[in-house]
Scaffold this active site. Structure first.
Site, PDB file in Angstrom:
ATOM      1  N   SER A  41      -1.308 -55.632  92.367  1.00 10.84           N
ATOM      2  CA  SER A  41      -2.715 -55.819  92.756  1.00 10.84           C
ATOM      3  C   SER A  41      -2.888 -55.275  94.167  1.00 10.84           C
ATOM      4  O   SER A  41      -1.916 -55.214  94.932  1.00 10.84           O
ATOM      5  CB  SER A  41      -3.053 -57.315  92.747  1.00 10.84           C
ATOM      6  OG  SER A  41      -4.274 -57.560  93.419  1.00 10.84           O
TER       7      SER A  41
ATOM      8  N   TYR B  39      -0.525 -66.237  94.688  1.00 11.98           N
ATOM      9  CA  TYR B  39      -0.805 -65.060  93.852  1.00 11.98           C
ATOM     10  C   TYR B  39      -0.601 -63.773  94.656  1.00 11.98           C
ATOM     11  O   TYR B  39       0.094 -62.846  94.206  1.00 11.98           O
ATOM     12  CB  TYR B  39      -2.237 -65.130  93.308  1.00 11.98           C
ATOM     13  CG  TYR B  39      -2.649 -63.880  92.566  1.00 11.98           C
ATOM     14  CD1 TYR B  39      -2.184 -63.633  91.280  1.00 11.98           C
ATOM     15  CD2 TYR B  39      -3.486 -62.925  93.166  1.00 11.98           C
ATOM     16  CE1 TYR B  39      -2.543 -62.460  90.608  1.00 11.98           C
ATOM     17  CE2 TYR B  39      -3.848 -61.772  92.496  1.00 11.98           C
ATOM     18  CZ  TYR B  39      -3.378 -61.544  91.221  1.00 11.98           C
ATOM     19  OH  TYR B  39      -3.732 -60.401  90.556  1.00 11.98           O
TER      20      TYR B  39
HETATM   21  N1  LIG Z   1      -8.847 -58.299  86.924  1.00  3.16           N
HETATM   22  C1  LIG Z   1      -8.594 -58.118  88.203  1.00  3.16           C
HETATM   23  O1  LIG Z   1      -9.506 -58.148  89.037  1.00  3.16           O
HETATM   24  C2  LIG Z   1      -7.191 -57.821  88.650  1.00  3.16           C
HETATM   25  C3  LIG Z   1      -7.000 -57.298  89.949  1.00  3.16           C
HETATM   26  C4  LIG Z   1      -5.723 -57.004  90.377  1.00  3.16           C
HETATM   27  C5  LIG Z   1      -4.645 -57.229  89.551  1.00  3.16           C
HETATM   28  N2  LIG Z   1      -4.839 -57.756  88.299  1.00  3.16           N
HETATM   29  C6  LIG Z   1      -3.647 -57.998  87.468  1.00  3.16           C
HETATM   30  O2  LIG Z   1      -3.794 -57.328  86.240  1.00  3.16           O
HETATM   31  C7  LIG Z   1      -3.001 -57.975  85.255  1.00  3.16           C
HETATM   32  C8  LIG Z   1      -3.824 -58.143  83.979  1.00  3.16           C
HETATM   33  O3  LIG Z   1      -4.876 -59.052  84.256  1.00  3.16           O
HETATM   34  P1  LIG Z   1      -6.335 -58.866  83.652  1.00  3.16           P
HETATM   35  O4  LIG Z   1      -7.236 -58.538  84.764  1.00  3.16           O
HETATM   36  O5  LIG Z   1      -6.309 -57.979  82.481  1.00  3.16           O
HETATM   37  O6  LIG Z   1      -6.659 -60.374  83.251  1.00  3.16           O
HETATM   38  P2  LIG Z   1      -6.810 -61.116  81.852  1.00  3.16           P
HETATM   39  O7  LIG Z   1      -7.848 -60.474  81.030  1.00  3.16           O
HETATM   40  O8  LIG Z   1      -6.958 -62.558  82.203  1.00  3.16           O
HETATM   41  O9  LIG Z   1      -5.394 -60.873  81.159  1.00  3.16           O
HETATM   42  C9  LIG Z   1      -4.249 -61.568  81.533  1.00  3.16           C
HETATM   43  C10 LIG Z   1      -3.231 -61.451  80.421  1.00  3.16           C
HETATM   44  O10 LIG Z   1      -2.034 -62.161  80.823  1.00  3.16           O
HETATM   45  C11 LIG Z   1      -1.679 -63.052  79.795  1.00  3.16           C
HETATM   46  N3  LIG Z   1      -1.045 -64.257  80.334  1.00  3.16           N
HETATM   47  C12 LIG Z   1      -1.509 -65.074  81.302  1.00  3.16           C
HETATM   48  N4  LIG Z   1      -0.696 -66.130  81.440  1.00  3.16           N
HETATM   49  C13 LIG Z   1       0.299 -65.978  80.529  1.00  3.16           C
HETATM   50  C14 LIG Z   1       1.429 -66.747  80.140  1.00  3.16           C
HETATM   51  N5  LIG Z   1       1.699 -67.927  80.730  1.00  3.16           N
HETATM   52  N6  LIG Z   1       2.236 -66.290  79.172  1.00  3.16           N
HETATM   53  C15 LIG Z   1       1.968 -65.122  78.547  1.00  3.16           C
HETATM   54  N7  LIG Z   1       0.912 -64.348  78.859  1.00  3.16           N
HETATM   55  C16 LIG Z   1       0.087 -64.770  79.821  1.00  3.16           C
HETATM   56  C17 LIG Z   1      -2.993 -63.407  79.101  1.00  3.16           C
HETATM   57  O11 LIG Z   1      -2.740 -63.779  77.743  1.00  3.16           O
HETATM   58  P3  LIG Z   1      -2.827 -65.256  77.109  1.00  3.16           P
HETATM   59  O12 LIG Z   1      -3.847 -66.032  77.902  1.00  3.16           O
HETATM   60  O13 LIG Z   1      -3.214 -65.006  75.690  1.00  3.16           O
HETATM   61  O14 LIG Z   1      -1.443 -65.795  77.237  1.00  3.16           O
HETATM   62  C18 LIG Z   1      -3.711 -62.070  79.124  1.00  3.16           C
HETATM   63  O15 LIG Z   1      -3.327 -61.284  78.041  1.00  3.16           O
HETATM   64  C19 LIG Z   1      -2.522 -59.271  85.879  1.00  3.16           C
HETATM   65  O16 LIG Z   1      -1.173 -59.139  86.289  1.00  3.16           O
HETATM   66  C20 LIG Z   1      -3.424 -59.447  87.087  1.00  3.16           C
HETATM   67  O17 LIG Z   1      -2.804 -60.191  88.103  1.00  3.16           O
HETATM   68  C21 LIG Z   1      -6.074 -58.040  87.827  1.00  3.16           C
END
Ligand SMILES: NC(=O)c1ccc[n+]([C@@H]2O[C@H](COP(=O)([O-])OP(=O)(O)OC[C@H]3O[C@@H](n4cnc5c(N)ncnc54)[C@H](OP(=O)(O)O)[C@@H]3O)[C@@H](O)[C@H]2O)c1
Length: 272
Positions: free
Chosen positions: A142, A155
């Protein structure tokens, strides 16, 4: 899109929504067989069915909570064929003062964002080296990795770990055909924001304007991974912020990070 990954096998964690789901879809479109991992099995099964019929690839599901003990080992044991690509994308954050977070919640955050990613990377790298074959790791960090993040302290620090770990690993892998690419997304329109408890209306307009789509962020990560880039920051404003941070004192970047996340009043406590 060319099917340059025909016959390759990719494992993607956190594929039930957001960036991970888009990465799985785009890799399948390029011909890769995929194994998708997350907790919400129904969503994974729906995605796997879609990818099989739309892109004529094999798609399998591993429903696994990455916060559980031995999660990475369990996932590894369930992979039916050698992996060419591992995308460590699963992650979550909790926006609140450190003192108000539960110990279990903090442990789960570290397990999912750090431990599972590190252990899956270790399984992958040792196996590829043992087989004498190349491969790609894509680690999702991130832009929070580039400064300290009040109210997102664990985080942000976890994402700094992902970034430093991935860069160092990629350096160690020089001379092999294995690479570790770190993708640093900025704010992306996914479920992440809602799960983290971010009040988007409290984020300054300049911050809201930089929100990107999950499709675009995924495409940037895959492109960088296939070029074996060590680090990619998604989107020009995020690149500017990450680069600019190097020239600004940390007292200022920390205060700005707090403001961008909507700021919060700290818990009150008596002076000692
Ligand atoms: N969106 C943003 O603004 C942003 C910014 C910077 C970085 N990121 C990073 O991008 C990555 C993807 O996030 P996203 O934005 O796509 O968010 P998201 O839509 O909430 O997706 C998160 C994914 O992680 C899985 N996950 C969460 N906790 C888990 C657990 N305990 N065991 C297994 N799977 C788990 C969730 O699946 P289940 O709930 O089905 O388990 C979901 O598939 C993350 O690493 C996040 O930190 C996001």
């Amino acid at each position: 899109m060319s099917r340059r990954l025909e016959g390759k096998h990719a494992l993607i964690t956190g594929a039930s929504s957001g960036i991970g789901k888009c990465i799985a879809s785009q890799l399948a479109e390029m011909g890769a067989n995929v194994t998708v991992v997350a907790r919400r099995k129904d969503r994974l099964e729906k995605l796997a069915d879609e990818l099989k019929s739309k892109h004529q690839v094999a798609a399998s599901v591993v429903a696994q909570d990455l916060a559980e003990d031995d999660a990475a080992q369990k996932i590894w044991d369930r992979c039916q064929s050698p992996l060419d690509i591992v995308v460590n994308n699963a992650g979550f954050g909790t926006l609140s003062p450190f003192s108000s977070q539960s110990e279990d919640g903090i442990a789960a955050l570290i397990a999912v964002n750090i431990s599972a990613l590190t252990e899956l990377s270790h399984h992958f790298v040792t196996e590829r080296i043992r087989r004498g074959e190349g491969g790609y790791l894509l680690q999702v960090a991130s832009i929070a990795a580039f400064q300290s993040n009040p109210y997102f302290a664990v985080y942000g620090a976890a994402k700094a770990y992902v970034c430093r770990f991935s860069e160092a690993l990629d350096f160690e892998l020089k001379g092999t055909d294995i690479s570790s690419t770190c993708l640093c997304p900025g704010a992306t329109r996914t479920e992440f924001v809602e799960h983290a408890g971010v009040d988007v209306s409290a984020v300054p307009a300049i911050g809201r304007a930089t929100f990107m789509s999950a499709e675009k962020t995924a495409a940037i990560g895959i492109k960088a991974m296939l070029k074996r880039k060590r680090l990619v920051v998604a989107g020009a404003p995020n690149k500017f912020a990450a680069f600019g941070n190097r020239f600004v004192p940390s007292t200022i970047t920390t205060a700005l990070a707090s403001k961008m996340m909507g700021g919060r009043k700290n818990n009150s406590s008596k002076p000692i």
